[in-house]
Design a protein around this motif. Structure first.
Motif, PDB file in Angstrom:
ATOM      1  N   MET A 548      -9.575  53.097  -5.557  1.00 24.96           N
ATOM      2  CA  MET A 548     -10.660  53.807  -5.815  1.00 24.96           C
ATOM      3  C   MET A 548     -11.244  54.497  -4.814  1.00 24.96           C
ATOM      4  O   MET A 548     -12.238  55.301  -5.027  1.00 24.96           O
ATOM      5  N   ALA A 549     -10.830  53.893  -3.629  1.00 25.62           N
ATOM      6  CA  ALA A 549     -11.358  54.692  -2.301  1.00 25.62           C
ATOM      7  C   ALA A 549     -10.988  56.051  -2.275  1.00 25.62           C
ATOM      8  O   ALA A 549     -11.634  56.959  -1.853  1.00 25.62           O
ATOM      9  N   LYS A 550      -9.598  56.194  -2.849  1.00 24.33           N
ATOM     10  CA  LYS A 550      -9.154  57.783  -2.935  1.00 24.33           C
ATOM     11  C   LYS A 550      -9.746  58.482  -3.932  1.00 24.33           C
ATOM     12  O   LYS A 550     -10.219  59.711  -3.522  1.00 24.33           O
ATOM     13  N   VAL A 551     -10.184  58.089  -4.912  1.00 26.68           N
ATOM     14  CA  VAL A 551     -11.298  58.609  -5.830  1.00 26.68           C
ATOM     15  C   VAL A 551     -12.477  59.120  -5.506  1.00 26.68           C
ATOM     16  O   VAL A 551     -12.632  60.323  -5.713  1.00 26.68           O
ATOM     17  N   ASP A 552     -13.094  58.308  -4.521  1.00 25.08           N
ATOM     18  CA  ASP A 552     -14.265  58.589  -4.125  1.00 25.08           C
ATOM     19  C   ASP A 552     -14.127  59.607  -2.928  1.00 25.08           C
ATOM     20  O   ASP A 552     -14.833  60.616  -2.934  1.00 25.08           O
ATOM     21  N   ARG A 553     -13.034  59.580  -2.280  1.00 24.13           N
ATOM     22  CA  ARG A 553     -12.763  60.690  -1.112  1.00 24.13           C
ATOM     23  C   ARG A 553     -12.397  61.839  -1.821  1.00 24.13           C
ATOM     24  O   ARG A 553     -13.051  63.037  -1.303  1.00 24.13           O
ATOM     25  N   GLU A 555     -13.544  63.000  -4.793  1.00 26.96           N
ATOM     26  CA  GLU A 555     -14.719  63.704  -5.210  1.00 26.96           C
ATOM     27  C   GLU A 555     -15.581  64.141  -4.140  1.00 26.96           C
ATOM     28  O   GLU A 555     -16.348  65.082  -4.421  1.00 26.96           O
ATOM     29  N   GLU A 556     -15.420  63.572  -3.053  1.00 28.88           N
ATOM     30  CA  GLU A 556     -16.294  63.915  -1.947  1.00 28.88           C
ATOM     31  C   GLU A 556     -16.036  65.080  -1.191  1.00 28.88           C
ATOM     32  O   GLU A 556     -16.892  65.942  -0.957  1.00 28.88           O
ATOM     33  N   VAL A 557     -14.575  65.297  -0.901  1.00 27.31           N
ATOM     34  CA  VAL A 557     -14.189  66.666  -0.251  1.00 27.31           C
ATOM     35  C   VAL A 557     -13.690  67.699  -1.262  1.00 27.31           C
ATOM     36  O   VAL A 557     -13.723  68.763  -0.421  1.00 27.31           O
ATOM     37  N   GLY A 558     -13.265  67.253  -2.292  1.00 17.69           N
ATOM     38  CA  GLY A 558     -12.609  68.304  -3.282  1.00 17.69           C
ATOM     39  C   GLY A 558     -11.032  68.329  -3.180  1.00 17.69           C
ATOM     40  O   GLY A 558     -10.754  68.110  -2.035  1.00 17.69           O
ATOM     41  N   TRP A 559     -10.463  68.674  -4.003  1.00 19.74           N
ATOM     42  CA  TRP A 559      -8.844  68.411  -3.958  1.00 19.74           C
ATOM     43  C   TRP A 559      -8.434  69.609  -3.070  1.00 19.74           C
ATOM     44  O   TRP A 559      -7.417  69.383  -2.667  1.00 19.74           O
ATOM     45  N   GLU A 560      -8.959  70.467  -2.696  1.00 14.91           N
ATOM     46  CA  GLU A 560      -8.490  71.668  -2.103  1.00 14.91           C
ATOM     47  C   GLU A 560      -8.427  70.990  -0.433  1.00 14.91           C
ATOM     48  O   GLU A 560      -7.494  71.374   0.141  1.00 14.91           O
TER      49      GLU A 560
END
Length: 567
Positions: A548-553, A555-560
């Motif tokens: 879940m922490a990775k999901v939040d990260r 969404e925060e920075v974008g996959w690029e």
């Protein structure tokens, strides 16, 4: 303790002992005037007759009684006597006891009767060698009738120490452990035994009892119980018998009987909390013709610690007992003795645990707080601290064994050890090659269960025979870890593990996945250790939180811009 068990079965008990407030008399109040306790010595003929007149069955808690009067009571039909007076008479004389056991083909140390004279003792040393055990034939307990003779010039000193009693000399027995088995015999001669235990004596008094005994030979416990049962079968009468034995220092696991107690015994106190039926309840069942209870352990591990007086003061015993109440798994038994003195048995503590390692961790603070203290050497010997999780050292009491065929497999197997350390599971890690050390393989596999291991993790590289061969020689669950080799990418190892013949199961994990092997071992152990279920649940929640922490990260920075961290 016998009276406490009798009270649960509504069995009225009358006690013969000195004083109105003797320990056993404190447990049971007479139900009627006719069942009033008897005030007197257990060797007093008149008092024994008075006791017998009140009872249907007479039994003893010490063998130094008047066997002649007990035989008179039995022959007159006043009351049944258990164990038989003839058995008590044999056991009262330790040399006669040895002769009786020899006559029935049982293993004992070589001994000879000797006169209490320096010349007779000198002759015994020439015959049996030095050092020599000089023993009183009668009225001896807690080592008070023993003298180790190392120099013939000390013969008179030995005579003075042992007093005016008949003596015998016994050849010195170099032993590695003292062990004991409690045996129950019914009126009809049926015999059952409790698990083999290790007994530790300090100043000739029982100090610790560890249950069950751990030994590398899977047949050893059965052999020791068999010897103890044969010894009791050659005696008469019903009840519990304590069979004390030596495990000799000859590398063969040879056993010698030291002596037999015709009664519930100190080495069986652990049975109250640790076994399905205590030695005291089974003693009652045996002498009253009731069905015997199970002698099986109901906990994986237990230890009994005697509480001995350190002085005339009761204060330190009270303080120690209060501390013991804070130790998980500890049960305190205080005997209600009126006076305390140095070396007197004032009570005992039994500690039960889910494993030998947990037992050790619970015993250690008790030894540290014991009146009179415990030496650092004894702390290490009987309750050594757990190794640090990052030390890379094996636990003295491992639950999981991690083995590999070569040190080249260590990078794959190390994560299994680290995962076990994370969950606080005691373990060991070593090299066992199926092809280069076949004898070591056999010894390791067959000794694993009797040593206390419950799961084996085996690395499978190259020919991949290690997990299967181990599984063929142990009743324990085996988890195979396919190790990626220089060719075939570990698929050959995986195929080998999953193609074991019917009847020889081996679990497996993904290639090179030592982490999952460690986790699977924890899950196997959790079937009998509920605390590990909670720990595993917390671990799974930590994995969820990590994702879940990775999901939040993301969404925060974008996959690029998201950076993948490689482990």
């Amino acid at each position: 303790m016998l009276a406490a068990s009798a009270s649960l079965l509504n069995i009225p008990v009358v006690i013969l002992d000195v004083g109105d407030h003797a320990p056993a008399k404190q447990i049971i109040h007479p139900r009627a005037p006719a069942l009033a306790h008897v005030d007197g010595a257990f060797a007093d003929p008149d008092k024994i007759r008075e006791l017998a007149a009140k009872a249907e069955v007479v039994t003893v808690e010490i063998e130094h009684v008047n066997a002649d009067v007990l035989e008179e009571v039995q022959n007159a039909g006043t009351a049944a006597v258990h164990p038989s007076p003839s058995t008590i008479r044999i056991i009262q004389d330790k040399y006669r006891q040895k002769e009786h056991l020899i006559a029935h083909g049982l293993p004992v140390a070589h001994s000879v009767a000797v006169e209490a004279t320096p010349s007779a003792i000198s002759a015994a040393t020439e015959r049996l060698g030095l050092p020599l055990m000089l023993k009183s034939r009668t009225l001896a307990y807690d080592g008070r009738g023993n003298f180790v003779l190392r120099d013939p010039a000390d013969a008179q000193k030995a005579i003075d120490f042992l007093g005016d009693r008949p003596l015998y000399a016994e050849t010195w027995v170099p032993f590695v452990k003292e062990i004991a088995v409690m045996v129950v015999r019914t009126i009809d001669g049926e015999v059952v035994s409790y698990p083999v235990v290790e007994t530790v004596h300090k100043d000739n008094i029982c100090h610790l009892v560890f249950a069950p005994l751990r030994h590398h030979d899977p047949a050893f416990a059965s052999r020791a119980r068999g010897i103890a049962e044969r010894a009791v079968k050659c005696l008469d009468g019903a009840g519990v018998f304590g069979v004390e034995m030596f495990l000799r220092e000859d590398g063969k696991g040879d056993i010698l009987i030291n002596e037999i107690a015709p009664r519930p015994h100190n080495s069986g106190h652990y049975t109250i909390e640790a076994c399905e039926t205590s030695q005291y309840e089974n003693h009652l069942r045996a002498i009253l013709g009731l069905p015997l209870g199970s002698t099986a352990l109901k906990v994986p591990s237990a230890v009994m610690l005697n509480i001995l007086g350190g002085s005339d003061s009761m204060d330190e015993l009270v303080d120690f007992s209060r501390f013991a109440l804070t130790v998980p798994g500890a049960s305190v038994h205080l005997y209600g003795k009126a006076g305390c003195r140095k070396g007197r048995k004032m009570g005992h503590i039994t500690v039960v645990a889910a494993s030998d390692a947990e037992r050790r961790d619970r015993l250690r603070p008790l030894l540290e707080h014991l009146p009179g203290g415990t030496s650092s050497a004894d702390l290490v010997r009987y309750a050594s601290p757990s190794p640090a999780p990052d030390s890379g050292k094996p636990d003295v009491h491992p639950l999981v064994g991690i083995i590999m065929g070569s040190d080249s497999d260590l990078p794959v197997m190390l994560p299994a050890a680290r995962m076990l350390a994370r969950f606080g599971v005691p373990h060991e890690l070593t090299i066992v090659s199926a092809h280069r050390t076949p004898d070591r393989l056999v010894q390791y596999a067959r000794s694993a269960a009797p040593r206390g291991l419950r799961v084996i993790i085996a690395g499978a590289g190259g020919a991949a025979h290690l997990p299967g061969m181990v599984a063929a020689m142990t009743p324990l669950p085996v988890i195979g870890v396919p190790v990626k080799g220089s060719s075939l990418d570990g698929v050959d190892s995986l195929h080998s593990i999953v193609q074991m013949p019917r009847g020889i199961p081996v679990a497996t994990v993904a290639i090179n996945n030592g982490t999952n092997a460690g986790l699977l071992a924890v899950r196997v152990l959790s079937a009998g250790m509920p605390a590990l279920v909670d720990a595993m649940d917390a671990y799974l929640k930590s994995l969820e939180n990590e994702v879940m922490a990775k999901v939040d990260r993301l969404e925060e920075v974008g996959w690029e811009k998201y950076e993948v961290k490689r482990s």
